[in-house]
Design a protein around this motif. Structure first.
Motif, PDB file in Angstrom:
ATOM      1  N   ALA A  81       0.792  -1.240  -0.038  1.00  0.00           N
ATOM      2  CA  ALA A  81      -0.134  -0.076  -0.124  1.00  0.00           C
ATOM      3  C   ALA A  81       0.796   1.039  -0.034  1.00  0.00           C
ATOM      4  CB  ALA A  81      -1.064   0.249   1.190  1.00  0.00           C
ATOM      5  N   ASP A  82       2.076   1.144   0.619  1.00  0.00           N
ATOM      6  CA  ASP A  82       2.912   2.525   0.395  1.00  0.00           C
ATOM      7  C   ASP A  82       3.817   2.644  -0.635  1.00  0.00           C
ATOM      8  OD1 ASP A  82       2.214   2.686   3.213  1.00  0.00           O
ATOM      9  OD2 ASP A  82       3.588   1.332   3.779  1.00  0.00           O
ATOM     10  N   THR A  83       3.616   1.745  -1.850  1.00  0.00           N
ATOM     11  CA  THR A  83       4.531   1.632  -2.910  1.00  0.00           C
ATOM     12  C   THR A  83       3.512   2.496  -4.022  1.00  0.00           C
ATOM     13  OG1 THR A  83       3.521  -0.399  -3.888  1.00  0.00           O
ATOM     14  CG2 THR A  83       5.678  -0.230  -2.360  1.00  0.00           C
ATOM     15  N   ASP A  84       4.095   2.767  -5.159  1.00  0.00           N
ATOM     16  CA  ASP A  84       3.101   3.266  -6.269  1.00  0.00           C
ATOM     17  C   ASP A  84       3.775   2.194  -7.367  1.00  0.00           C
ATOM     18  OD1 ASP A  84       2.258   4.305  -8.457  1.00  0.00           O
ATOM     19  OD2 ASP A  84       3.723   5.911  -8.905  1.00  0.00           O
ATOM     20  N   SER A  85       2.807   1.273  -7.393  1.00  0.00           N
ATOM     21  CA  SER A  85       3.073   0.050  -8.227  1.00  0.00           C
ATOM     22  C   SER A  85       1.917  -0.772  -9.049  1.00  0.00           C
ATOM     23  CB  SER A  85       3.705  -1.019  -7.407  1.00  0.00           C
ATOM     24  OG  SER A  85       2.941  -1.378  -6.237  1.00  0.00           O
ATOM     25  N   LEU A  86       1.953  -1.480 -10.050  1.00  0.00           N
ATOM     26  CA  LEU A  86       0.863  -2.090 -10.417  1.00  0.00           C
ATOM     27  C   LEU A  86       0.778  -3.675  -9.656  1.00  0.00           C
ATOM     28  CD1 LEU A  86      -1.245  -2.920 -12.650  1.00  0.00           C
ATOM     29  CD2 LEU A  86       0.688  -3.804 -13.863  1.00  0.00           C
ATOM     30  N   VAL A  87      -0.393  -3.776  -9.250  1.00  0.00           N
ATOM     31  CA  VAL A  87      -0.649  -5.173  -8.349  1.00  0.00           C
ATOM     32  C   VAL A  87      -1.159  -6.041  -9.307  1.00  0.00           C
ATOM     33  CG1 VAL A  87      -1.937  -6.335  -6.592  1.00  0.00           C
ATOM     34  CG2 VAL A  87      -0.842  -4.060  -6.194  1.00  0.00           C
ATOM     35  N   ASN A 111      -3.164   1.536  -5.594  1.00  0.00           N
ATOM     36  CA  ASN A 111      -2.553   1.005  -6.762  1.00  0.00           C
ATOM     37  C   ASN A 111      -3.446   0.249  -7.723  1.00  0.00           C
ATOM     38  OD1 ASN A 111      -0.112   1.810  -6.172  1.00  0.00           O
ATOM     39  ND2 ASN A 111       0.121   0.069  -4.542  1.00  0.00           N
ATOM     40  N   ASP A 112      -3.214   0.439  -8.724  1.00  0.00           N
ATOM     41  CA  ASP A 112      -4.078  -0.312  -9.983  1.00  0.00           C
ATOM     42  C   ASP A 112      -3.898  -1.998  -9.919  1.00  0.00           C
ATOM     43  OD1 ASP A 112      -4.928   2.062 -11.247  1.00  0.00           O
ATOM     44  OD2 ASP A 112      -3.164   1.998 -12.395  1.00  0.00           O
ATOM     45  N   VAL A 113      -5.011  -2.703  -9.928  1.00  0.00           N
ATOM     46  CA  VAL A 113      -4.873  -4.014  -9.955  1.00  0.00           C
ATOM     47  C   VAL A 113      -5.224  -4.728 -11.317  1.00  0.00           C
ATOM     48  CG1 VAL A 113      -6.235  -5.983  -8.917  1.00  0.00           C
ATOM     49  CG2 VAL A 113      -5.653  -4.026  -7.498  1.00  0.00           C
ATOM     50  N   LEU A 114      -4.365  -5.494 -11.807  1.00  0.00           N
ATOM     51  CA  LEU A 114      -4.718  -6.547 -13.012  1.00  0.00           C
ATOM     52  C   LEU A 114      -5.025  -7.680 -12.357  1.00  0.00           C
ATOM     53  CD1 LEU A 114      -4.823  -7.062 -15.923  1.00  0.00           C
ATOM     54  CD2 LEU A 114      -2.121  -7.524 -15.754  1.00  0.00           C
ATOM     55  N   LEU A 115      -6.515  -8.201 -12.799  1.00  0.00           N
ATOM     56  CA  LEU A 115      -6.725  -9.273 -12.237  1.00  0.00           C
ATOM     57  C   LEU A 115      -6.573 -10.557 -13.286  1.00  0.00           C
ATOM     58  CD1 LEU A 115      -8.674 -10.811 -10.199  1.00  0.00           C
ATOM     59  CD2 LEU A 115     -10.420 -10.428 -11.609  1.00  0.00           C
ATOM     60  N   VAL A 116      -5.746 -11.317 -12.800  1.00  0.00           N
ATOM     61  CA  VAL A 116      -5.518 -12.634 -13.730  1.00  0.00           C
ATOM     62  C   VAL A 116      -6.125 -13.814 -13.271  1.00  0.00           C
ATOM     63  CG1 VAL A 116      -3.483 -13.993 -14.200  1.00  0.00           C
ATOM     64  CG2 VAL A 116      -3.271 -11.507 -14.070  1.00  0.00           C
ATOM     65  N   SER A 176       7.150  -0.775 -10.482  1.00  0.00           N
ATOM     66  CA  SER A 176       7.438  -2.222 -10.197  1.00  0.00           C
ATOM     67  C   SER A 176       5.991  -2.651 -10.224  1.00  0.00           C
ATOM     68  CB  SER A 176       8.093  -2.372  -8.802  1.00  0.00           C
ATOM     69  OG  SER A 176       9.513  -1.835  -8.859  1.00  0.00           O
ATOM     70  N   VAL A 177       5.931  -4.327 -10.233  1.00  0.00           N
ATOM     71  CA  VAL A 177       4.874  -5.256 -10.479  1.00  0.00           C
ATOM     72  C   VAL A 177       4.760  -6.036  -9.194  1.00  0.00           C
ATOM     73  CG1 VAL A 177       3.494  -6.670 -11.727  1.00  0.00           C
ATOM     74  CG2 VAL A 177       4.857  -4.891 -12.928  1.00  0.00           C
ATOM     75  N   TYR A 178       3.883  -6.190  -8.340  1.00  0.00           N
ATOM     76  CA  TYR A 178       3.812  -6.965  -7.245  1.00  0.00           C
ATOM     77  C   TYR A 178       2.653  -7.910  -7.657  1.00  0.00           C
ATOM     78  CZ  TYR A 178       6.257  -4.024  -3.609  1.00  0.00           C
ATOM     79  OH  TYR A 178       7.293  -3.524  -3.274  1.00  0.00           O
ATOM     80  N   VAL A 179       3.101  -9.177  -7.583  1.00  0.00           N
ATOM     81  CA  VAL A 179       2.087 -10.317  -7.749  1.00  0.00           C
ATOM     82  C   VAL A 179       1.768 -11.000  -6.491  1.00  0.00           C
ATOM     83  CG1 VAL A 179       2.103 -12.633  -9.052  1.00  0.00           C
ATOM     84  CG2 VAL A 179       3.669 -10.799  -9.909  1.00  0.00           C
ATOM     85  N   GLU A 220      12.297 -10.656  -5.391  1.00  0.00           N
ATOM     86  CA  GLU A 220      12.452  -9.658  -6.812  1.00  0.00           C
ATOM     87  C   GLU A 220      13.105 -10.090  -7.896  1.00  0.00           C
ATOM     88  OE1 GLU A 220      13.533  -5.977  -4.982  1.00  0.00           O
ATOM     89  OE2 GLU A 220      12.479  -6.082  -3.190  1.00  0.00           O
ATOM     90  N   ILE A 221      12.438  -9.825  -9.044  1.00  0.00           N
ATOM     91  CA  ILE A 221      13.161 -10.122 -10.477  1.00  0.00           C
ATOM     92  C   ILE A 221      13.304  -8.855 -11.072  1.00  0.00           C
ATOM     93  CG2 ILE A 221      13.031 -11.396 -12.361  1.00  0.00           C
ATOM     94  CD1 ILE A 221      10.975 -12.842  -9.727  1.00  0.00           C
ATOM     95  N   PRO A 222      14.354  -8.284 -11.522  1.00  0.00           N
ATOM     96  CA  PRO A 222      14.378  -7.131 -12.211  1.00  0.00           C
ATOM     97  C   PRO A 222      13.779  -6.956 -13.572  1.00  0.00           C
ATOM     98  CG  PRO A 222      16.763  -7.966 -11.097  1.00  0.00           C
ATOM     99  CD  PRO A 222      15.700  -8.907 -11.406  1.00  0.00           C
ATOM    100  N   LEU A 223      12.809  -5.994 -13.744  1.00  0.00           N
ATOM    101  CA  LEU A 223      12.307  -5.860 -15.155  1.00  0.00           C
ATOM    102  C   LEU A 223      13.272  -4.761 -15.970  1.00  0.00           C
ATOM    103  CD1 LEU A 223       8.471  -5.428 -14.158  1.00  0.00           C
ATOM    104  CD2 LEU A 223       9.465  -7.042 -15.569  1.00  0.00           C
ATOM    105  N   ASP A 224      13.591  -3.909 -15.088  1.00  0.00           N
ATOM    106  CA  ASP A 224      14.625  -2.922 -15.975  1.00  0.00           C
ATOM    107  C   ASP A 224      15.452  -2.107 -14.658  1.00  0.00           C
ATOM    108  OD1 ASP A 224      13.002  -0.811 -14.684  1.00  0.00           O
ATOM    109  OD2 ASP A 224      11.583  -0.918 -16.505  1.00  0.00           O
ATOM    110  N   ASP A 225      16.033  -1.219 -15.167  1.00  0.00           N
ATOM    111  CA  ASP A 225      16.863  -0.488 -14.118  1.00  0.00           C
ATOM    112  C   ASP A 225      16.291   0.022 -12.770  1.00  0.00           C
ATOM    113  OD1 ASP A 225      19.071  -1.068 -15.886  1.00  0.00           O
ATOM    114  OD2 ASP A 225      19.178   1.076 -16.574  1.00  0.00           O
ATOM    115  N   ASN A 226      14.938   0.416 -12.914  1.00  0.00           N
ATOM    116  CA  ASN A 226      14.517   1.156 -11.947  1.00  0.00           C
ATOM    117  C   ASN A 226      13.217   0.205 -11.174  1.00  0.00           C
ATOM    118  OD1 ASN A 226      15.972   3.365 -12.179  1.00  0.00           O
ATOM    119  ND2 ASN A 226      14.992   4.009 -14.024  1.00  0.00           N
ATOM    120  N   SER A 227      12.785  -0.689 -11.936  1.00  0.00           N
ATOM    121  CA  SER A 227      11.983  -1.552 -11.459  1.00  0.00           C
ATOM    122  C   SER A 227      11.879  -3.015 -11.436  1.00  0.00           C
ATOM    123  CB  SER A 227      10.264  -1.225 -12.191  1.00  0.00           C
ATOM    124  OG  SER A 227      10.772  -1.330 -13.615  1.00  0.00           O
ATOM    125  N   ASN A 228      11.021  -3.694 -10.586  1.00  0.00           N
ATOM    126  CA  ASN A 228      11.113  -5.170 -10.621  1.00  0.00           C
ATOM    127  C   ASN A 228       9.702  -5.593 -10.492  1.00  0.00           C
ATOM    128  OD1 ASN A 228      13.974  -5.205  -9.540  1.00  0.00           O
ATOM    129  ND2 ASN A 228      13.094  -3.985  -7.906  1.00  0.00           N
TER     130      ASN A 228
END
Length: 380
Positions: A81-87, A111-116, A176-179, A220-228
């Motif tokens: 909840a304290d992050t700026d991310s996609l869930v 945060n936005d939620v993508l339902l999978v 970053s993306v939290y699963v 954590e798995i890196p997506l790019d230099d600034n996000s995981n």
């Protein structure tokens, strides 16, 4: 060859198991992350640092209990909840109600939620994907969720992984993306498929199994230099059927391939037993077809409602299996829930499957005490 002193420096800096995310330690066999130093030195030679628990799970299918509570898992998720991310909220389409995380809004914040919907490969292929997505969105809305989009995929066979990745790229906006998800929805299997799709490496990295609670800390798995992309530990639902079954009997609960629905023409006053795990009573209504959606190898027996109690008492663990007779003591007594239907309805036994019944009937569902039995608008 790496020295023991160097390895200890890595441990002091926060070395983690790449299988479950636990901090590696070499001191306490009974705590998470334990690995003997000899095994750890060998792991560095192979560039794969696993704790002993993950090693034994991967190679011998053995699970070791850990000293983590539901509160420990929830505390790890509350940090989102304290992050700026996609869930990315992963749910098991076969066990939707059992996949719901109570109070998810507290974990995700704004945060936005993508339902999978994972494990779509086990649903009948005749069912249109668009209908599954619409149904999932409706059910999510009922639960108070407003996902930005819905994706369907299969972590097991990699089906539609690219489409899901396109949606993640669309909505994450360099964040970053939290699963997240409850245990046993296939989060880690799904992330392994993502890693394979992105890197081309065909080898699984994250430890997966049928046992609840395999991932113990964030990975954590890196997506790019600034996000995981971050795999979080699964919230454990103590009312999941899996908690009452042995490893041998788990295969009868979670479908591994497309389920084949079975339809029974029932008169009122008839009962269906799903092994010794659950029961369905058709109490009142016209002769009708009741369709059962369970793992294909789970045997379903029909009998008269008047004789059902005695039939169960005599045959549980034998004719009615799973569980096998030697594991019957693990199963709490069956508890009864009665329902009156006003529309085509699914009677859902959490973590096991469901039966679809028509409108204007009175029925009862039975499950081990502690396992939820509930109704929903028919999925199919």
């Amino acid at each position: 060859m790496i020295s023991e002193e160097t390895v200890r420096q890595y441990i002091d800096e926060g070395l983690r198991c790449i299988g479950c995310g636990a901090l590696i330690q070499t001191e306490n066999k009974n705590e998470i992350g334990y690995t003997p130093m000899s095994a750890l030195l060998k792991s560095f030679e192979n560039d794969e640092v696993f704790c002993q628990r993950c090693f034994r799970l991967r190679h011998y299918n053995e699970i070791q209990p850990v000293n983590l509570t539901d509160d420990d898992f929830r505390h790890l998720l509350e940090q989102i909840a304290d992050t700026d991310s996609l869930v990315v909220y992963v749910m098991d389409v076969f066990d939707f109600s059992g996949s719901l995380i109570p109070g998810l809004h507290r974990f995700v914040g704004n945060n936005d939620v993508l339902l999978v919907g994972n494990k779509v490969d086990v649903l009948p292929r005749s069912l249109k994907r668009s209908k599954i997505k619409d149904w999932m969105r409706q059910q999510a809305n009922i639960a108070g969720l407003r996902p930005v989009d819905v994706a369907l995929t299969s972590g097991k066979n990699g089906e539609d992984i690219e489409k899901m990745l396109d949606l993640i790229a669309k909505y994450r906006k360099n964040r970053s993306v939290y699963v997240v998800g409850v245990t046993n929805v296939g989060k880690s299997t799904l992330i392994n498929q993502i890693i394979k799709a992105v890197t081309g490496d065909r080898k699984d990295v994250i430890t997966t199994s049928r046992f609840p609670g395999t991932t113990l800390d964030r990975i954590e798995i890196p997506l790019d230099d600034n996000s995981n992309i971050i795999d979080t530990p699964g919230i454990i639902h103590q009312d999941q059927m899996a908690h009452y079954l042995s490893a041998k009997d788990l295969k009868y609960v979670s479908p591994q391939k497309e389920i084949k629905p079975k339809t029974f023409q029932l008169n009122e006053g008839q009962t269906l037993f799903m092994g010794a795990l659950a029961r369905f009573d058709y109490i009142q209504g016209p002769r009708t077809g009741i369709t059962a959606y369970f793992e294909n190898n789970l045997l379903i027996h029909r009998t008269k409602l008047a004789n059902a109690d005695a039939f169960y008492e005599k045959h549980a663990g034998d004719l009615l299996a799973p569980p096998a007779a030697e594991n019957l003591d693990m199963l709490p007594p069956l508890q009864r829930y009665e329902f009156k239907t006003t529309e085509k309805t699914d009677i859902v036994i959490d973590g096991l499957g469901w039966l679809t019944v028509p409108a204007n009937t009175i029925v009862a569902g039975w499950a081990p005490k502690g396992v939820s039995v509930l109704t929903r608008r028919a999925m199919i």
